[in-house]
Design a protein around this motif. Structure first.
Motif, PDB file in Angstrom:
ATOM      1  N   THR B  82       0.869  -1.186   0.000  1.00 52.85           N
ATOM      2  CA  THR B  82       0.000   0.000   0.000  1.00 52.85           C
ATOM      3  C   THR B  82       0.894   1.221   0.000  1.00 52.85           C
ATOM      4  OG1 THR B  82      -1.706  -1.224   1.141  1.00 52.85           O
ATOM      5  CG2 THR B  82      -1.863   1.180   1.246  1.00 52.85           C
ATOM      6  N   VAL B  86       3.929  10.394  -2.270  1.00 49.34           N
ATOM      7  CA  VAL B  86       4.502  11.605  -1.651  1.00 49.34           C
ATOM      8  C   VAL B  86       5.607  12.228  -2.499  1.00 49.34           C
ATOM      9  CG1 VAL B  86       4.008  10.974   0.746  1.00 49.34           C
ATOM     10  CG2 VAL B  86       6.171  10.282  -0.253  1.00 49.34           C
ATOM     11  N   GLY B  87       6.303  11.407  -3.305  1.00 52.92           N
ATOM     12  CA  GLY B  87       7.419  11.904  -4.108  1.00 52.92           C
ATOM     13  C   GLY B  87       7.491  11.143  -5.405  1.00 52.92           C
ATOM     14  N   PRO B  88       8.592  11.324  -6.163  1.00 52.50           N
ATOM     15  CA  PRO B  88       8.671  10.759  -7.508  1.00 52.50           C
ATOM     16  C   PRO B  88       8.439   9.238  -7.557  1.00 52.50           C
ATOM     17  CG  PRO B  88      10.662  12.027  -6.977  1.00 52.50           C
ATOM     18  CD  PRO B  88       9.771  12.105  -5.792  1.00 52.50           C
ATOM     19  N   LYS B  91       4.901   8.149  -6.295  1.00 53.31           N
ATOM     20  CA  LYS B  91       3.876   8.587  -7.267  1.00 53.31           C
ATOM     21  C   LYS B  91       3.864   7.636  -8.452  1.00 53.31           C
ATOM     22  CE  LYS B  91       2.983  13.364  -6.378  1.00 53.31           C
ATOM     23  NZ  LYS B  91       3.822  14.481  -6.084  1.00 53.31           N
ATOM     24  N   LEU B 129      -1.531   5.933   7.582  1.00 54.97           N
ATOM     25  CA  LEU B 129      -1.062   4.853   6.712  1.00 54.97           C
ATOM     26  C   LEU B 129      -0.321   3.770   7.497  1.00 54.97           C
ATOM     27  CD1 LEU B 129      -1.273   4.646   3.537  1.00 54.97           C
ATOM     28  CD2 LEU B 129       1.190   5.030   3.547  1.00 54.97           C
ATOM     29  N   PRO B 270      12.898  -2.743  10.485  1.00 58.65           N
ATOM     30  CA  PRO B 270      12.436  -1.440  10.975  1.00 58.65           C
ATOM     31  C   PRO B 270      11.705  -1.498  12.312  1.00 58.65           C
ATOM     32  CG  PRO B 270      10.960  -2.223   9.254  1.00 58.65           C
ATOM     33  CD  PRO B 270      12.076  -3.225   9.337  1.00 58.65           C
TER      34      PRO B 270
HETATM   35  C1  LIG Z   1      10.852   0.441   6.366  1.00 55.96           C
HETATM   36  C2  LIG Z   1      10.004   1.407   5.596  1.00 55.96           C
HETATM   37  C3  LIG Z   1       8.732   1.057   5.253  1.00 55.96           C
HETATM   38  C4  LIG Z   1       7.936   1.925   4.513  1.00 55.96           C
HETATM   39  N1  LIG Z   1       6.670   1.536   4.162  1.00 55.96           N
HETATM   40  C5  LIG Z   1       5.922   2.346   3.394  1.00 55.96           C
HETATM   41  C6  LIG Z   1       4.625   1.929   2.957  1.00 55.96           C
HETATM   42  O1  LIG Z   1       4.165   0.819   3.249  1.00 55.96           O
HETATM   43  N2  LIG Z   1       3.923   2.758   2.176  1.00 55.96           N
HETATM   44  C7  LIG Z   1       4.401   3.998   1.817  1.00 55.96           C
HETATM   45  O2  LIG Z   1       3.710   4.715   1.095  1.00 55.96           O
HETATM   46  N3  LIG Z   1       5.603   4.431   2.240  1.00 55.96           N
HETATM   47  C8  LIG Z   1       6.373   3.636   3.008  1.00 55.96           C
HETATM   48  N4  LIG Z   1       7.623   4.052   3.398  1.00 55.96           N
HETATM   49  C9  LIG Z   1       8.050   5.416   3.072  1.00 55.96           C
HETATM   50  C10 LIG Z   1       8.646   5.525   1.681  1.00 55.96           C
HETATM   51  O3  LIG Z   1       9.759   4.685   1.561  1.00 55.96           O
HETATM   52  C11 LIG Z   1       9.087   6.989   1.503  1.00 55.96           C
HETATM   53  O4  LIG Z   1       7.945   7.811   1.472  1.00 55.96           O
HETATM   54  C12 LIG Z   1       9.916   7.215   0.252  1.00 55.96           C
HETATM   55  O5  LIG Z   1      10.738   8.318   0.509  1.00 55.96           O
HETATM   56  C13 LIG Z   1       9.114   7.507  -1.003  1.00 55.96           C
HETATM   57  O6  LIG Z   1       9.995   7.851  -2.042  1.00 55.96           O
HETATM   58  P1  LIG Z   1       9.642   9.010  -3.094  1.00 55.96           P
HETATM   59  O7  LIG Z   1      10.738   9.078  -4.081  1.00 55.96           O
HETATM   60  O8  LIG Z   1       8.267   8.802  -3.604  1.00 55.96           O
HETATM   61  O9  LIG Z   1       9.600  10.314  -2.223  1.00 55.96           O
HETATM   62  P2  LIG Z   1      10.836  11.232  -1.717  1.00 55.96           P
HETATM   63  O10 LIG Z   1      11.384  12.004  -2.867  1.00 55.96           O
HETATM   64  O11 LIG Z   1      11.776  10.381  -0.956  1.00 55.96           O
HETATM   65  O12 LIG Z   1      10.035  12.195  -0.761  1.00 55.96           O
HETATM   66  C14 LIG Z   1       9.165  13.197  -1.296  1.00 55.96           C
HETATM   67  C15 LIG Z   1       8.593  14.045  -0.182  1.00 55.96           C
HETATM   68  O13 LIG Z   1       7.841  13.254   0.725  1.00 55.96           O
HETATM   69  C16 LIG Z   1       8.314  13.407   2.043  1.00 55.96           C
HETATM   70  N5  LIG Z   1       8.243  12.086   2.646  1.00 55.96           N
HETATM   71  C17 LIG Z   1       9.116  11.070   2.472  1.00 55.96           C
HETATM   72  N6  LIG Z   1       8.724  10.020   3.196  1.00 55.96           N
HETATM   73  C18 LIG Z   1       7.593  10.345   3.834  1.00 55.96           C
HETATM   74  C19 LIG Z   1       6.735   9.668   4.725  1.00 55.96           C
HETATM   75  N7  LIG Z   1       6.975   8.427   5.131  1.00 55.96           N
HETATM   76  N8  LIG Z   1       5.634  10.315   5.188  1.00 55.96           N
HETATM   77  C20 LIG Z   1       5.385  11.576   4.792  1.00 55.96           C
HETATM   78  N9  LIG Z   1       6.175  12.262   3.960  1.00 55.96           N
HETATM   79  C21 LIG Z   1       7.265  11.676   3.480  1.00 55.96           C
HETATM   80  C22 LIG Z   1       9.726  13.883   1.919  1.00 55.96           C
HETATM   81  O14 LIG Z   1      10.109  14.645   3.051  1.00 55.96           O
HETATM   82  C23 LIG Z   1       9.649  14.729   0.669  1.00 55.96           C
HETATM   83  O15 LIG Z   1       9.175  16.025   0.958  1.00 55.96           O
HETATM   84  C24 LIG Z   1       8.433   3.198   4.143  1.00 55.96           C
HETATM   85  C25 LIG Z   1       9.733   3.557   4.509  1.00 55.96           C
HETATM   86  C26 LIG Z   1      10.512   2.689   5.241  1.00 55.96           C
HETATM   87  C27 LIG Z   1      11.886   3.076   5.600  1.00 55.96           C
END
Ligand SMILES: Cc1cc2nc3c(=O)[nH]c(=O)nc-3n(C[C@H](O)[C@H](O)[C@H](O)COP(=O)(O)OP(=O)(O)OC[C@H]3O[C@@H](n4cnc5c(N)ncnc54)[C@H](O)[C@@H]3O)c2cc1C
Ligand code: FES
Lengths: 154, 286
Positions: B82, B86-88, B91, B129, B270
């Protein structure tokens, strides 16, 4: 009747462990009340003349805004209290309280309770010490709500 | 070499931990305003095996990799994730359509203490979430119900319309073998449930702290206060387990991206006990 109220008060979390003599004084200001689901208990702006201890059911505390309807900011359940504006001037409700479910509560007459706290400062201090943690907790929780932690930061 | 036979997926991960395997999207579902759930089939036809609380590095090809927890049933069905956009990377992942390929590297990390929780009451506290990484643990608790004492789910969401896995949460609420309480931070007049922060539900909790294990997942600020509220209830720091999210790159303890002192979130977590995490939670940014 008052004896029964004393027992009910002593069983409520808010008055738990209150000195027997204080309990008697407090029971003199208390009565049992019931509200139907959907019934308003008080409205914003009205005189804060009661203080409520919920025994059963659920009460929503709400603020209404034009065009946005009623926003519930907290619900109160069994063992909890609401209507703390009874304690200090201007003794006025600053939100609406509405029963969401059939609700049973103890209603404390604010003027009566204030009078007893005024004439017996030990009782007043005890009640204040019971109210302060609730107020501090609610302030803290409101801060967390305000932070909107679950919002996406995208 | 390990002494138990490995699945092909596990063997590949063991041999080449940085190489993703290919999976394809079987189904996608919109589960909350900004969260999508993807059901995946592994291209090699194997069932993907993992423990509740573990995560995968998912690749959106041409965009990048992100750590995403598994949110499905560890005992059956496809691999499920799920994702909140939030980011590239997230998305791109959340926009994948049925049949699209996706890279899967994992499973990684130490998950929820399912064995330690046996014979105990279990309190699961989820925020937003955070229910996704906890869902595999809930499936396991309900599937092997007799192994555990009382099971309680306390779930906090932003608004009623943001409640993740809403139909499933409603189904759980209807069961007699799990207590489910849902609260929202903001509600309109139509909502009949609790309003207030999730810590508020903990103060109403009726549990014997000496035989309770807690599993907590949500935003870090929420987890800090939930842990403190559980401590106030009498739970020990060793019995409260939290899942940490920090930036990750390799996920195998090599790059140091997720390192906090001597702790690697990817390899040692984690999921950690509060006793271990407490000093680390004070570290503002990594
Ligand atoms: C062990 C672990 C488990 C995870 N499980 C999930 C999951 O099940 N589902 C899920 O959607 N994500 C999960 N995440 C978080 C996900 O890995 C991050 O959001 C990741 O950075 C997304 O990459 P991106 O390139 O889309 O965004 P990025 O470019 O890395 O981030 C874009 C923007 O979003 C913000 N951001 C980053 N992470 C989060 C967050 N967790 N909450 C709010 N804002 C954030 C950043 O500050 C930045 O402004 C998990 C992370 C870890 C370490
Ligand atoms: S992500 Fe590389 S060490 Fe943890």
């Amino acid at each position: 009747m008052t004896e029964n109220l004393e027992r009910i008060l002593s069983e409520h979390r808010f008055f738990h462990g209150l000195d027997k003599a204080f309990l008697e004084l407090a029971a003199g200001c208390a009565k049992n009340v019931r509200f139907e689901a959907g019934q308003f208990i008080f409205h914003e702006g009205e005189a804060a003349d009661q203080f409520y201890l919920v025994r059963e059911g659920r009460v929503a505390l709400q603020v209404s805004a034009p065009g946005r309807g009623a926003a519930t900011f907290l619900t109160i359940g069994p063992g909890e209290v609401f209507g703390v504006n009874w304690l200090l001037p201007p003794f006025r409700w600053v939100y609406d309280a509405k029963a969401l479910e059939p609700t049973r509560a103890i209603s404390m007459d604010a003027r009566c309770l204030r009078g007893k706290c005024e004439s017996d400062h030990n009782l007043g201090y005890d009640i204040m010490m019971r109210l302060m943690p609730i107020l501090i907790e609610r302030l803290h929780e409101t801060r967390l709500q305000f932070l909107d932690l679950y919002k996406s930061h995208a | 070499m390990p002494d138990v036979p490995m699945s092909e997926t596990a063997a590949l991960l063991h041999a080449r931990p940085m190489v993703p395997q290919i999976a394809h999207v079987r189904r996608r579902r919109h589960d909350a305003p900004d969260a999508w759930t993807l059901e995946l089939d592994m291209a090699n036809g194997e069932r993907f095996l993992y423990a509740p609380g573990q995560f995968n590095m998912l690749t959106a090809f041409g965009v990048g990799e992100a750590a995403i927890s598994v949110s499905g049933d560890p005992a059956e069905g496809p691999l499920i994730h799920t994702i909140r956009a939030v980011g590239p990377v997230s998305k791109a992942l959340s926009q994948l359509g049925v049949g699209d390929p996706i890279g899967v590297r994992g499973p990684f990390g130490v998950g929820w203490p399912m064995a330690q929780a046996e014979g105990k009451d279990v309190v699961v506290v989820a925020g937003g979430l955070g229910l996704a990484p906890l869902r595999p643990a809930l499936y396991r608790l309900l599937r092997e119900r007799a192994r555990y004492g009382r099971v309680t789910l306390l779930f906090g969401a932003r608004r009623p319309e943001d409640i993740l896995f809403r139909q499933e949460v409603e189904r759980w609420r209807g069961r007699l073998d799990i207590d489910v309480e849902v609260t929202v931070d903001h509600a309109t007049d139509e909502w009949r449930g609790h309003v207030g922060v999730v810590t508020n539900l903990i103060s109403r909790l009726d549990t014997d702290p000496s035989k309770t294990v807690a599993m907590v997942c949500g935003p870090e600020v929420m987890m800090r206060f939930v842990a403190m509220a559980l401590i106030d209830k009498g739970l020990g720091e060793e019995t409260i387990h939290l899942s940490m999210e920090r930036n990750m790159k390799c996920a195998i303890g090599h790059c140091g991206h997720c390192q906090l002192g001597a702790t690697f979130i990817c390899r040692d977590g984690p999921v950690f006990t509060y006793a271990r995490l407490k000093p680390l939670l004070a570290v503002k940014e990594l």
